[in-house]
Design a protein around this motif. Structure first.
Motif, PDB file in Angstrom:
ATOM      1  N   VAL A   1       0.917  -1.204  -0.119  1.00 25.78           N
ATOM      2  CA  VAL A   1      -0.520  -0.153   0.866  1.00 25.78           C
ATOM      3  C   VAL A   1       0.714   0.877  -0.394  1.00 25.78           C
ATOM      4  N   ILE A   2       1.996   0.850   0.698  1.00 26.15           N
ATOM      5  CA  ILE A   2       2.581   2.634   0.322  1.00 26.15           C
ATOM      6  C   ILE A   2       3.378   2.421  -0.430  1.00 26.15           C
ATOM      7  N   ARG A   3       3.648   1.245  -1.033  1.00 24.92           N
ATOM      8  CA  ARG A   3       5.271   1.489  -2.130  1.00 24.92           C
ATOM      9  C   ARG A   3       3.621   2.506  -3.615  1.00 24.92           C
ATOM     10  N   THR A   4       2.517   1.983  -3.488  1.00 24.76           N
ATOM     11  CA  THR A   4       1.809   2.597  -4.438  1.00 24.76           C
ATOM     12  C   THR A   4       1.600   3.875  -4.341  1.00 24.76           C
ATOM     13  N   ALA A   5       1.169   3.512  -2.984  1.00 28.34           N
ATOM     14  CA  ALA A   5       0.796   5.361  -3.112  1.00 28.34           C
ATOM     15  C   ALA A   5       2.024   6.120  -3.070  1.00 28.34           C
ATOM     16  N   LYS A   6       3.123   6.198  -2.449  1.00 24.91           N
ATOM     17  CA  LYS A   6       4.501   6.804  -3.355  1.00 24.91           C
ATOM     18  C   LYS A   6       4.292   6.382  -4.431  1.00 24.91           C
ATOM     19  N   GLN A   7       4.300   5.795  -5.619  1.00 25.49           N
ATOM     20  CA  GLN A   7       4.029   5.797  -6.680  1.00 25.49           C
ATOM     21  C   GLN A   7       3.135   6.784  -7.400  1.00 25.49           C
TER      22      GLN A   7
ATOM     23  N   ILE B   1      -4.730   4.120  -5.794  1.00 25.47           N
ATOM     24  CA  ILE B   1      -4.267   3.923  -4.815  1.00 25.47           C
ATOM     25  C   ILE B   1      -4.737   2.384  -4.319  1.00 25.47           C
ATOM     26  N   VAL B   2      -5.670   2.871  -4.121  1.00 25.60           N
ATOM     27  CA  VAL B   2      -6.529   1.360  -3.948  1.00 25.60           C
ATOM     28  C   VAL B   2      -6.873   0.233  -4.536  1.00 25.60           C
ATOM     29  N   SER B   3      -7.150   0.892  -5.755  1.00 19.35           N
ATOM     30  CA  SER B   3      -7.156  -0.210  -6.733  1.00 19.35           C
ATOM     31  C   SER B   3      -6.301  -0.312  -7.219  1.00 19.35           C
ATOM     32  N   GLU B   4      -5.247  -0.151  -7.751  1.00 20.87           N
ATOM     33  CA  GLU B   4      -3.299  -0.797  -7.800  1.00 20.87           C
ATOM     34  C   GLU B   4      -2.814  -1.629  -6.835  1.00 20.87           C
ATOM     35  N   ALA B   5      -3.010  -1.266  -5.582  1.00 21.30           N
ATOM     36  CA  ALA B   5      -2.452  -2.167  -4.398  1.00 21.30           C
ATOM     37  C   ALA B   5      -3.778  -3.307  -4.448  1.00 21.30           C
ATOM     38  N   HIS B   6      -4.778  -3.425  -4.054  1.00 19.98           N
ATOM     39  CA  HIS B   6      -5.462  -4.131  -3.822  1.00 19.98           C
ATOM     40  C   HIS B   6      -5.526  -5.021  -5.087  1.00 19.98           C
TER      41      HIS B   6
ATOM     42  N   LYS C   1     -17.203  -9.367  20.430  1.00 14.38           N
ATOM     43  CA  LYS C   1     -16.869 -10.383  20.025  1.00 14.38           C
ATOM     44  C   LYS C   1     -15.974 -10.538  18.860  1.00 14.38           C
ATOM     45  N   LEU C   2     -16.619  -9.453  17.563  1.00 13.91           N
ATOM     46  CA  LEU C   2     -16.907  -9.526  15.909  1.00 13.91           C
ATOM     47  C   LEU C   2     -16.173  -8.276  15.669  1.00 13.91           C
ATOM     48  N   SER C   3     -15.939  -7.563  16.625  1.00 17.88           N
ATOM     49  CA  SER C   3     -15.635  -6.017  16.337  1.00 17.88           C
ATOM     50  C   SER C   3     -13.612  -6.696  15.642  1.00 17.88           C
ATOM     51  N   ASN C   4     -13.004  -7.058  15.473  1.00 18.44           N
ATOM     52  CA  ASN C   4     -12.015  -7.241  14.006  1.00 18.44           C
ATOM     53  C   ASN C   4     -12.650  -8.019  13.163  1.00 18.44           C
ATOM     54  N   ILE C   5     -13.779  -8.492  12.479  1.00 16.56           N
ATOM     55  CA  ILE C   5     -14.225  -8.615  11.507  1.00 16.56           C
ATOM     56  C   ILE C   5     -14.484  -8.089  10.166  1.00 16.56           C
ATOM     57  N   LEU C   6     -13.635  -7.658   9.649  1.00 18.29           N
ATOM     58  CA  LEU C   6     -14.601  -6.840   8.748  1.00 18.29           C
ATOM     59  C   LEU C   6     -14.867  -7.126   7.072  1.00 18.29           C
ATOM     60  N   ILE C   7     -15.667  -6.394   6.693  1.00 20.75           N
ATOM     61  CA  ILE C   7     -16.122  -6.611   5.654  1.00 20.75           C
ATOM     62  C   ILE C   7     -15.832  -5.978   4.451  1.00 20.75           C
ATOM     63  N   ASN C   8     -14.507  -5.127   4.395  1.00 20.57           N
ATOM     64  CA  ASN C   8     -14.281  -4.768   3.545  1.00 20.57           C
ATOM     65  C   ASN C   8     -12.389  -4.010   3.159  1.00 20.57           C
ATOM     66  N   VAL C   9     -11.770  -4.849   2.645  1.00 19.91           N
ATOM     67  CA  VAL C   9     -10.888  -5.166   2.472  1.00 19.91           C
ATOM     68  C   VAL C   9      -9.578  -4.528   1.316  1.00 19.91           C
ATOM     69  N   LEU C  10      -8.932  -4.839   1.252  1.00 22.20           N
ATOM     70  CA  LEU C  10      -7.674  -4.889  -0.083  1.00 22.20           C
ATOM     71  C   LEU C  10      -7.089  -6.085   0.094  1.00 22.20           C
ATOM     72  N   GLY C  11      -7.047  -6.770  -1.047  1.00 21.84           N
ATOM     73  CA  GLY C  11      -6.610  -8.300  -0.913  1.00 21.84           C
ATOM     74  C   GLY C  11      -7.419  -8.987  -1.204  1.00 21.84           C
ATOM     75  N   SER C  12      -8.857  -8.827  -1.203  1.00 21.97           N
ATOM     76  CA  SER C  12      -9.804 -10.153  -0.844  1.00 21.97           C
ATOM     77  C   SER C  12      -9.772 -10.884  -2.381  1.00 21.97           C
ATOM     78  N   GLY C  13      -9.579 -12.297  -2.823  1.00 18.41           N
ATOM     79  CA  GLY C  13     -10.118 -12.734  -3.903  1.00 18.41           C
ATOM     80  C   GLY C  13     -11.134 -12.753  -3.971  1.00 18.41           C
ATOM     81  N   THR C  14     -12.593 -12.835  -3.516  1.00 20.16           N
ATOM     82  CA  THR C  14     -13.288 -12.282  -3.821  1.00 20.16           C
ATOM     83  C   THR C  14     -14.058 -11.725  -4.138  1.00 20.16           C
ATOM     84  N   THR C  15     -13.869 -10.300  -3.631  1.00 20.11           N
ATOM     85  CA  THR C  15     -14.587  -8.890  -3.621  1.00 20.11           C
ATOM     86  C   THR C  15     -13.494  -7.643  -4.531  1.00 20.11           C
ATOM     87  N   ALA C  16     -13.800  -7.098  -4.286  1.00 27.02           N
ATOM     88  CA  ALA C  16     -13.351  -5.451  -4.782  1.00 27.02           C
ATOM     89  C   ALA C  16     -13.850  -4.405  -3.956  1.00 27.02           C
ATOM     90  N   PRO C  17     -12.442  -4.348  -3.123  1.00 30.47           N
ATOM     91  CA  PRO C  17     -12.967  -3.020  -2.644  1.00 30.47           C
ATOM     92  C   PRO C  17     -13.564  -2.222  -2.902  1.00 30.47           C
TER      93      PRO C  17
END
Length: 266
Positions: A57-63, A81-86, A161-177
């Motif tokens: 993410v950092i490298r893509t942002a800088k580039q 930045i989001v699309s290319e890093a993903h 107890k499920l506070s660490n579950i995210l529904i949107n991330v970079l790198g998912s193989g099934t869903t684009a962020p």
């Protein structure tokens, strides 16, 4: 004369984890004077996988910021930045047989007195007016979805107890962020911003964060926030990473010349 000057810095602590998987950075645009970019990424994905994702993410942002010129659309920059890093994170996960993911929050300050930001996941941006809390981004998390649906009270979300579950991330193989973008203008002195991973915001309320940033330089605030986060984590702290951007009153102009009586011309 400028209405404010920018003071910025980053802070980071490994917490009680075996590896630092967060990344933070501040960049100037070589082709766009007056623009600055702050980025925080929180990597996930097992040993080394999360760190590699956040680093990407950092490298893509800088580039992409290095290729940014005045007149370009900042929102498009952040979306790219989001699309290319993903894409790169997803491909690297396939080649390494891992599942690396990352969150991201990024802020651009422009010479037109604008602040434009984007985030994916639960890394947050806070905006303060002096010591007063003004705004924070809404997490892309399962518990936040429950809050929106009225199934969970906001004060219960942090410790669910499920506070660490995210529904949107970079790198998912099934869903684009998807990217949430925000903007604030006109900027003025005493507008302050905090970008941080959940390893920081989990241990503070909004008023504490605004007071810590307002009353201190970025370095002093970083030391204070890390110290308090470590005390409150009770030996179970996550990686703690953040960037602080403060707009402060410019120094008073100092007269650097002397006026002498003119001699009479002959």
């Amino acid at each position: 004369m400028s209405q404010y000057k920018i003071e910025a810095g980053t802070g980071q602590h490994i917490g009680d984890r075996q590896e630092q998987q967060d990344r933070a950075a501040l960049f100037a645009a070589p082709h766009a004077p007056g623009y600055m970019l702050a980025v925080v990424a929180d990597g996930m994905g097992g040993k080394s996988g999360g760190a590699l994702a956040a680093e990407q993410v950092i490298r893509t942002a800088k580039q992409l910021f290095d290729e940014f010129y005045p007149g370009n659309d900042v929102r498009v920059l952040l979306e790219n930045i989001v699309s290319e890093a993903h894409t790169v994170i997803k491909l690297s996960g396939v080649s390494a047989e891992k599942e690396p993911h990352s969150t991201v929050v990024a802020l651009v300050i422009t010479p037109a007195q604008e602040a434009i930001w984007a985030h994916v996941g639960d890394s947050r941006l806070y905006r303060f007016n002096g010591p007063n809390f003004s705004f924070k981004t809404k997490d892309h998390s399962y518990v936040e979805k429950l809050v929106d649906e009225g199934k969970l009270a906001p004060e219960e979300a942090k410790y669910h107890k499920l506070s660490n579950i995210l529904i949107n991330v970079l790198g998912s193989g099934t869903t684009a962020p998807y990217v949430t973008i925000g903007q604030y203008s006109p900027l003025k002195a005493n507008d302050n911003f905090l970008l941080c991973s959940d390893g920081l915001w989990h241990y503070f309320d909004d008023a504490e964060l605004s007071a810590a940033v307002a009353a201190n330089s970025p370095r002093q605030a970083s030391e204070l926030l890390i110290r308090k986060a470590r005390e409150r984590s009770d030996g179970r702290g996550d990686n703690c990473t953040f960037a602080i951007v403060k707009l402060v009153e410019p120094p008073a102009e100092v007269k650097s010349y002397t006026v002498q009586k003119m001699r009479r011309a002959v």
